[in-house]
Write an enzyme that holds these catalytic residues in place. Structure first.
Site, PDB file in Angstrom:
ATOM      1  N   ASP A  60       0.252   1.392  -1.167  1.00 20.27           N
ATOM      2  CA  ASP A  60       0.997   0.246  -0.652  1.00 20.27           C
ATOM      3  C   ASP A  60       1.947  -0.312  -1.701  1.00 20.27           C
ATOM      4  OD1 ASP A  60      -0.837   0.696   1.342  1.00 20.27           O
ATOM      5  OD2 ASP A  60      -1.208  -1.422   1.730  1.00 20.27           O
ATOM      6  N   ASP A 110      -5.757   0.558  -0.702  1.00 20.48           N
ATOM      7  CA  ASP A 110      -6.110  -0.321   0.420  1.00 20.48           C
ATOM      8  C   ASP A 110      -6.661   0.366   1.665  1.00 20.48           C
ATOM      9  OD1 ASP A 110      -5.025  -2.086  -1.322  1.00 20.48           O
ATOM     10  OD2 ASP A 110      -3.472  -2.837  -0.002  1.00 20.48           O
ATOM     11  N   CYS A 158      -5.258  -2.889  -7.365  1.00 22.64           N
ATOM     12  CA  CYS A 158      -4.587  -4.153  -7.701  1.00 22.64           C
ATOM     13  C   CYS A 158      -5.601  -5.272  -7.929  1.00 22.64           C
ATOM     14  CB  CYS A 158      -3.610  -4.526  -6.605  1.00 22.64           C
ATOM     15  SG  CYS A 158      -2.295  -3.291  -6.391  1.00 22.64           S
ATOM     16  N   GLU A 191       3.908  -4.085   5.410  1.00 27.02           N
ATOM     17  CA  GLU A 191       3.633  -5.336   4.705  1.00 27.02           C
ATOM     18  C   GLU A 191       4.927  -5.909   4.130  1.00 27.02           C
ATOM     19  OE1 GLU A 191      -0.912  -4.425   3.149  1.00 27.02           O
ATOM     20  OE2 GLU A 191       0.755  -4.387   1.719  1.00 27.02           O
ATOM     21  N   SER A 241       0.908  -8.342   2.452  1.00 25.86           N
ATOM     22  CA  SER A 241       0.029  -7.838   1.406  1.00 25.86           C
ATOM     23  C   SER A 241      -1.020  -8.887   1.075  1.00 25.86           C
ATOM     24  CB  SER A 241       0.854  -7.524   0.159  1.00 25.86           C
ATOM     25  OG  SER A 241       0.022  -7.371  -0.965  1.00 25.86           O
TER      26      SER A 241
END
Length: 577
Positions: A84, A126, A197, A446, A472
């Site tokens: 992502d 994700d 992340c 996103e 996001s």
């Protein structure tokens, strides 16, 4: 008739007729004694394209050895990953949510195609996390999931950094508050190595949810990617996968209405990603459990945010691990009577796991329900003129409860980002980005680039953003996504024009407009489909609405204009597999 204690893998290893299958398995190193052992699929989402997953191959080694030591036979498979963070703001981002379905499908094909007895799934970025849970729910084959862990904080001077800081730096750079050299410094420092992340963004939110669903052993997902204890966590999950397969423990013993509600509470009380709404609904759908996205609104009203985590707070997932982790967070909710006791893959109940929490002296990351970071939870589900079937508002990271503004309409994310980057968006604007839904995108991109740029320009609380796409987990500001029905399916968001007054009332759970949408509907025509073709076109034909988790395992809602834009269709918020 199969024997009472028969293994699934007996289908390919037992009897004279299976001699060809055994011959091929012998070529991989299996021997007579291996055919008596449970075959465990070690499903890996390893790739070198992203730090989130680049270390998973190393975790597969101790997991594989543990499976052997526990008396199983490991068989390795890999599947796709779409990053992502890398694809954000590009056409490639359309592939992200679609990859969730492809990953779940590929796990199912590998396991069912080889009659495996159990699985251990290694996940990172994700979509790999919900996809793994969806596959277990769908197949109901014994297994557990290990998240590769969070990245460590980056550092610039005395400031710790995450990828959120890089996206926001882009906005600051666009309005002249940051030089090229300063932006480059942030870019080079933000991501120091392996791991997903670092804030309570989508990956860490969903990793926490796996623990509350009982699909991951409590505590293993908290361990950061480079931590020396991570290989031992992988080995533990390998042992556990064999045990679950021997006992024929069904994942649907863990994925229940109670655990799904616990998952929603955990996402909201941690100030987590709005993507959790989409993914929990999808997991429920795969398990055949009725689930309404309004559950997230209900639990958010009952339980406050008790973690001080980014994007709305100060700390990163690494700090939460040091503070006491998911166990301590769960203990706080347990002590306040906000969650139910449910079984987990370890054999211990959720409450037993949480009772073992150890709090670090002086920690400031995890608070209590009586003394929260924020008095109510991180989400609201809105309806109204623009979202008859629901939309999701993220509350963490801003304090507004009402917004009245003027619509600025964009047909795609790139056009909205260009307007932000050239300082065309002003305080009081309501940015509408449409045709970005599951079907219309396709793929429901996103909008972190847009939201972060607005925050970087100091407009986080002065501009509202509404989209039929997603946000996001790192997004902050007054943002509303998952608007359903989406524009391509005839949703009212497709009828809004520049200059329309938009009223958002959080307390009333409404998004409304003074525009005469009924009159405009008479002249509405569906937008032309995205010409990307291939898997994107296939997904657009199959996908259900965001209010139904954007799954492809069930017939999608009918793509026709909603009959009455003034009344929410509550039935469409129910998920049935």
């Amino acid at each position: 008739m199969p024997k009472p204690n028969a293994k699934s893998s007996d289908t390919i290893t037992r009897g004279a007729a299976r001699a060809p299958a055994r011959a091929m398995l012998r070529a991989t190193g299996m021997a007579d004694e291996d055919f008596d052992k449970p075959m465990i699929g070690l499903i890996n989402t390893w790739t070198t394209v992203t730090p989130c997953n680049m270390h998973l191959q190393a975790l597969a080694d101790p997991a594989r050895e543990a499976i052997r030591e526990a008396g199983g036979v490991p068989v390795d498979f890999n599947t796709v990953v779409v990053s992502d963070g890398i694809s954000m703001g590009t056409e490639g981002m359309r592939a992200s949510l679609i990859s969730r379905e492809v990953i779940a499908d590929s796990i199912e094909l590998a396991v069912r195609g080889h009659s495996l007895d159990g699985v251990m799934i290694l996940v990172g970025c994700d979509k790999t996390i919900p996809a793994a849970a969806m596959a277990l729910a769908r197949m109901d084959v014994p297994g557990c999931i290990l998240y590769g862990g969070t990245i460590m904080p980056g550092r610039k001077g005395d400031k710790e950094l995450s990828i959120q800081d890089v996206f926001e730096a882009v906005g600051a750079h666009a309005c002249g508050e940051m030089s090229d050299a300063e932006l480059a410094e942030v870019e080079k420092a933000a991501c120091p190595g392996a791991g997903a992340c670092g804030g309570q963004f989508t990956a860490n939110t969903m990793a926490m949810i796996l623990s509350f669903l009982g699909l991951s052993p409590m505590g293993v997902n908290d361990i950061p990617a480079p931590h020396p204890e991570k290989p031992a966590a992988a080995a533990r999950c390998g042992y556990l996968a064999v045990e679950l397969a021997r006992n024929k423990t069904s994942p649907r013993q863990f994925i229940t209405p109670a655990s799904l509600r616990n998952a929603a509470i955990a996402a909201s009380a941690s100030g987590g990603s709005t993507n959790a709404v989409l993914h929990v609904a999808a997991i429920a759908a795969e398990a055949g459990i009725p689930f309404s996205i309004s559950t997230f609104d209900e639990v958010a009203c009952e339980t406050p945010v008790i973690t001080d985590l980014k994007p709305g707070g100060r700390f990163l997932a690494h700090h939460m691990f040091l503070a006491g982790g998911t166990r301590l967070f769960g203990q706080r909710l347990m002590q306040a009577g906000r969650i139910e006791d449910t079984p987990t893959v370890t054999g211990h109940s959720l409450f037993e796991e949480c009772a073992a929490a150890e709090e670090s002296r002086g920690q400031r990351v995890i608070k209590t329900v009586a003394d929260p970071v924020k008095p109510d939870g991180g989400f609201r589900v809105l309806n109204g003129d623009l979202a008859p079937d629901g939309a999701v508002l993220k509350l963490s990271g801003h304090s507004r409860t009402r917004f009245d503004g003027t619509a600025r309409v964009f047909e795609r994310e790139e056009d909205a980002f260009a307007a932000v980057e050239t300082n065309q968006i002003k305080a009081g604007d309501v940015v509408i980005i449409r045709n970005e839904g599951p079907q219309g995108g396709p793929g429901m991109r996103e909008m972190l680039g847009v939201t972060a740029a607005l925050v970087g320009q100091g407009l986080g609380e002065d501009v509202a953003l509404i989209t039929d796409g997603r946000f996001s987990g790192a997004s902050t500001g007054f943002v509303i996504g998952h608007v359903s029905p989406e524009a391509t399916a005839g949703g009212p968001i497709g009828l809004i024009r520049d200059g329309d007054r938009i009223m958002i009332d959080v307390a009333a759970r409404r998004i409304d407009t003074e525009a005469d949408l009924a009159e405009r509907r008479a002249g509405w025509t569906p937008p032309a489909p995205n010409p990307m073709g291939g898997v994107f076109a296939k997904y657009a034909r199959l996908v259900a609405s965001a209010a139904q988790g954007a799954v492809t395992c069930q017939p999608p809602t009918q793509s026709t204009p909603h009959p009455d834009a003034s009344e929410p269709d509550t039935n469409s918020q129910e998920i049935y597999a």
